[in-house]
Design an enzyme around this catalytic site. Sequence first.
Site, PDB file in Angstrom:
ATOM      1  N   ASP A 154       0.818  -1.226   0.000  1.00 23.18           N
ATOM      2  CA  ASP A 154       0.000   0.000   0.000  1.00 23.18           C
ATOM      3  C   ASP A 154       0.852   1.276   0.000  1.00 23.18           C
ATOM      4  O   ASP A 154       1.625   1.504   0.926  1.00 23.18           O
ATOM      5  CB  ASP A 154      -0.883  -0.071   1.265  1.00 23.18           C
ATOM      6  CG  ASP A 154      -1.746   1.157   1.494  1.00 23.18           C
ATOM      7  OD1 ASP A 154      -1.828   2.038   0.622  1.00 23.18           O
ATOM      8  OD2 ASP A 154      -2.378   1.216   2.583  1.00 23.18           O
ATOM      9  N   HIS A 214      -3.678   4.409   6.836  1.00 27.27           N
ATOM     10  CA  HIS A 214      -2.618   3.913   5.952  1.00 27.27           C
ATOM     11  C   HIS A 214      -1.239   4.110   6.572  1.00 27.27           C
ATOM     12  O   HIS A 214      -1.043   4.994   7.398  1.00 27.27           O
ATOM     13  CB  HIS A 214      -2.700   4.628   4.600  1.00 27.27           C
ATOM     14  CG  HIS A 214      -3.977   4.348   3.867  1.00 27.27           C
ATOM     15  ND1 HIS A 214      -4.150   3.250   3.075  1.00 27.27           N
ATOM     16  CD2 HIS A 214      -5.152   5.024   3.847  1.00 27.27           C
ATOM     17  CE1 HIS A 214      -5.385   3.255   2.582  1.00 27.27           C
ATOM     18  NE2 HIS A 214      -6.016   4.320   3.026  1.00 27.27           N
TER      19      HIS A 214
END
Lengths: 554, 554
Positions: free
Chosen positions: B194, B367
Amino acid sequence: MARDPKLSLIPLGGLGEIGKNMMVVRYGENLLIIDSGLMFPEEEMLGIDIVIPDITYLLENKDMVRGIVLTHGHEDHIGALPYVLRQLNVPVYGTKLTLGLLQGKLREQNLINDVVLNMVKVRETISIGPFKVEFIRVSHSIPDAVAIAIHTPIGTVVHTGDFKIDQTPVDGEITDFYRFAQLGEKGVLVLLSDSTNVERPGYTESERRVGFAFDETFRTVTGRIIVASFASNVHRLQQVISNAYKYGRKVAVVGRSMVNVVNVASELGYLHIPEGTLIELDEAKTLAPEQVAILTTGSQGEPMSALTRMASSDHRQVEILPGDTIVISATPIPGNEKLVSRIIDQLFKKGAHVIYETFSGIHASGHPSQEELKLMINLIRPKFFVPVHGEYRMLIKHAELARDMGIPSDRIFVAENGQVLDFTRKSGRVAGRVTAGKVLVDGLGVGDVGNIVLRDRKQLSQDGILIVVVTINRENGLVVAGPDIVSRGFVYVRESEALMDDAKYRVKCALDKCFERNITEWAAIKSHVRDALVKFLYERTRRRPMILPIIMEV
Amino acid sequence: MARDPKLSLIPLGGLGEIGKNMMVVRYGENLLIIDSGLMFPEEEMLGIDIVIPDITYLLENKDMVRGIVLTHGHEDHIGALPYVLRQLNVPVYGTKLTLGLLQGKLREQNLINDVVLNMVKVRETISIGPFKVEFIRVSHSIPDAVAIAIHTPIGTVVHTGDFKIDQTPVDGEITDFYRFAQLGEKGVLVLLSDSTNVERPGYTESERRVGFAFDETFRTVTGRIIVASFASNVHRLQQVISNAYKYGRKVAVVGRSMVNVVNVASELGYLHIPEGTLIELDEAKTLAPEQVAILTTGSQGEPMSALTRMASSDHRQVEILPGDTIVISATPIPGNEKLVSRIIDQLFKKGAHVIYETFSGIHASGHPSQEELKLMINLIRPKFFVPVHGEYRMLIKHAELARDMGIPSDRIFVAENGQVLDFTRKSGRVAGRVTAGKVLVDGLGVGDVGNIVLRDRKQLSQDGILIVVVTINRENGLVVAGPDIVSRGFVYVRESEALMDDAKYRVKCALDKCFERNITEWAAIKSHVRDALVKFLYERTRRRPMILPIIMEV
């Protein structure tokens, strides 16, 4: 003793918004205007080029307007002047660079011979009507920025303009602490202060810090260096040019406004360019990459700007090559984030290296953070406080900050454009309201695009338009041609023939029904056709295009 | 020994963009799909509702598709499934909450009975065709998120999904460090990780920190508290509900998606609501302000969301009152900054107090920042590295970060959607390209709005449209009705009658000229009319509305 006339402050722009700054100071039958800025359109102002303040109030009181004083040369402070001066020919006062930049604008608009420009110097006090107006040096992201002190018989108003407290400004021109403190000591009735950065704690970085980052970049990079910045940030341009010179690079300037500012600022002595440093792009092409720097517009990803065109291989003279380093020396203005990200992505895809703000010190704001705002309040120690230049939440935060510093709540005014604030020596109050608002400029049209047009543009932009034309015999009401349907922005027509045929059938049915029921009024027929289509199309597509029935008569 | 089939990775979404995540793993004649997400439209995709991946490649290889595995229940990972499953009926695998959220979607679309959903548990390994697929716990801004390890005969691929390394997650479910480390120790062929937050140095704050901020707010605020958040952030909802309970407030839930998630998550045991804590809005109205908390959608300023409607006095049940405290517990997604600011301003204007991200710890990202990304790379120690989930510049930064950690450049692939990456046990290369792209969904239309329609919408949105209708006698070519001009979104017609009259005159002249020159082709006549008007209108207004000539024949 006769009662003094009252002093009023009437914001016509810049409160509850970022841009189109304009403040009116009224004393008796005299109006003084501080700044006349433009604003860039909000997203929903489709097709609009710029937004300027509504100056109805000034036009209604034309004879009272004594002049316009300018704090600095940014578009959001001088950009509306060509429009204002066309309707209101009054003398304009500003510092040298501010007037230099304004002159270019007025020349473009063929106004240069009609307007009286008066150059002022810092610490100078001039009389404009009953106002004694004084210009006080502040730091900002453009040279020659000033705060303005307006002395009236009932007290002094200080308007900071846009400012920051840069302790190490590039040009050495420090904010005039002494004069602010002296005014504070003597007593200031009202302080109006810049709220743009009130959400930021601490201090705004010095412009000089950007120079250190440039130094590092110019010292280490081996390929071409392309720096994008706001054209008006002359200090920034200076730091690029000085570092280019220091590390043996020539500088080519690209982009209309950048070329313009470099010319004006160097002519007036605000930009110092070592001889032989500036070159044309053609010459740059003959040099090795490590000898070249390019100074360009487009730091906001503006669609027509030089950098944007370079990024999309659309610039006639500059092609981005692997090995280039692009420095985006600016922060995206709210609303431009996506545009800027896209440019950065495109540049990376071309194999260039991109230095942008998230990573490094290659930008510094021009506005004061909380500690600087506090310093300004403590220098001035005003009786009344009015936060200006900011969205509503910023004005609120600035008001809270002032209150936390000990200014009583009832002496702080979070005002809106058009509100009239009345002051006496001892009291202040919201006293009423004058016309104020946004005038939209679209092409040559000033104010001819209003809510109806914008609403139509919005609908057109979402689902397009469907036009139904039918020609009817005026004698017997029979359809003699059509109905024809034409659409734009709705569906890709070739793939939707069946849908269009069905739509045409619905229109025919609606027309037949009108004929049967002897409905002959055009408006009624149109409304039947529209209703039938709206329903049909929504069921079939879940879209609501604009439906425009047109009836021709033969 | 026969040569092993090769292993390919084929991204169909999520690379060079934020959203519509979809990765295909191919081994021999077998395809496994990881996620099927949607993306919200870019600004220039006028009128578009959502964007989904182009799955032409999957449809062309329908028989090879073995299944779809899901990393978590966010829209950008499951939002395209209703569209994909309609064309590709394959089994879907996911954890409990992910499937719970998906079921709601499928039920809405009448697909629930057609799709086979297989619930999986973390640390479980299941066989899907030749793939041994393992689900590994990660922290994220939604519970039950997993990374996916795919074991194939030539090596293991680890796809992190979206993750963060939260050392103190609200539900206590720590990222499965052991399993990641064990995989790393055994050897991983490719890591896909990611990239969303790669621009952020350091560590992402723990979700628990947000709880401390909520605690402070709930402890000190005396009026109503209204919290806006992403509905899917169940941990966040939990912290609001727990604090409300702790400080004696009842919670009313507002907004369709918020109500839906609260129901699903509490039913499935992911949200723990003390008995009697949830109330209806009607009941909330009977309680004192300090006994009420409202949990609502609209943290992104979405035009139709509950908070937006409250802010503009447009919500049927909730009116914002002075004394209310609104907590906007989210960061604006890039592109939404202006919408969110506007809501905040409106709330302040209503006298409410607004707590938003710039000021306080009331939001934490889901994130991983740079140090977390480094940890993941060091746990997995992959042979090859492919950054995923991010705009191009983020993929580049993530690649640089991996390179700085010692992964050789030729083992790192910054790929684009549609590129095919082929891997053997020892080598990796870009091996080709398949169809990939954006499919635009507008209402019921999937893919029927393309570039032409968008270009038309763009032009319509900027300057509107001007329709010219004329009826011509097909026998002699004479005009029998019109020309009539109708405009929308161009100028406010009532104020521009003179302009319209002049325009009509220009059309007449153009038609006369055609008649004189014996030009009878409709296309040629239309083009003469269009050219005459474009020129005239640009001179007079500097605008370029769409000109649409329509000729009727009788």
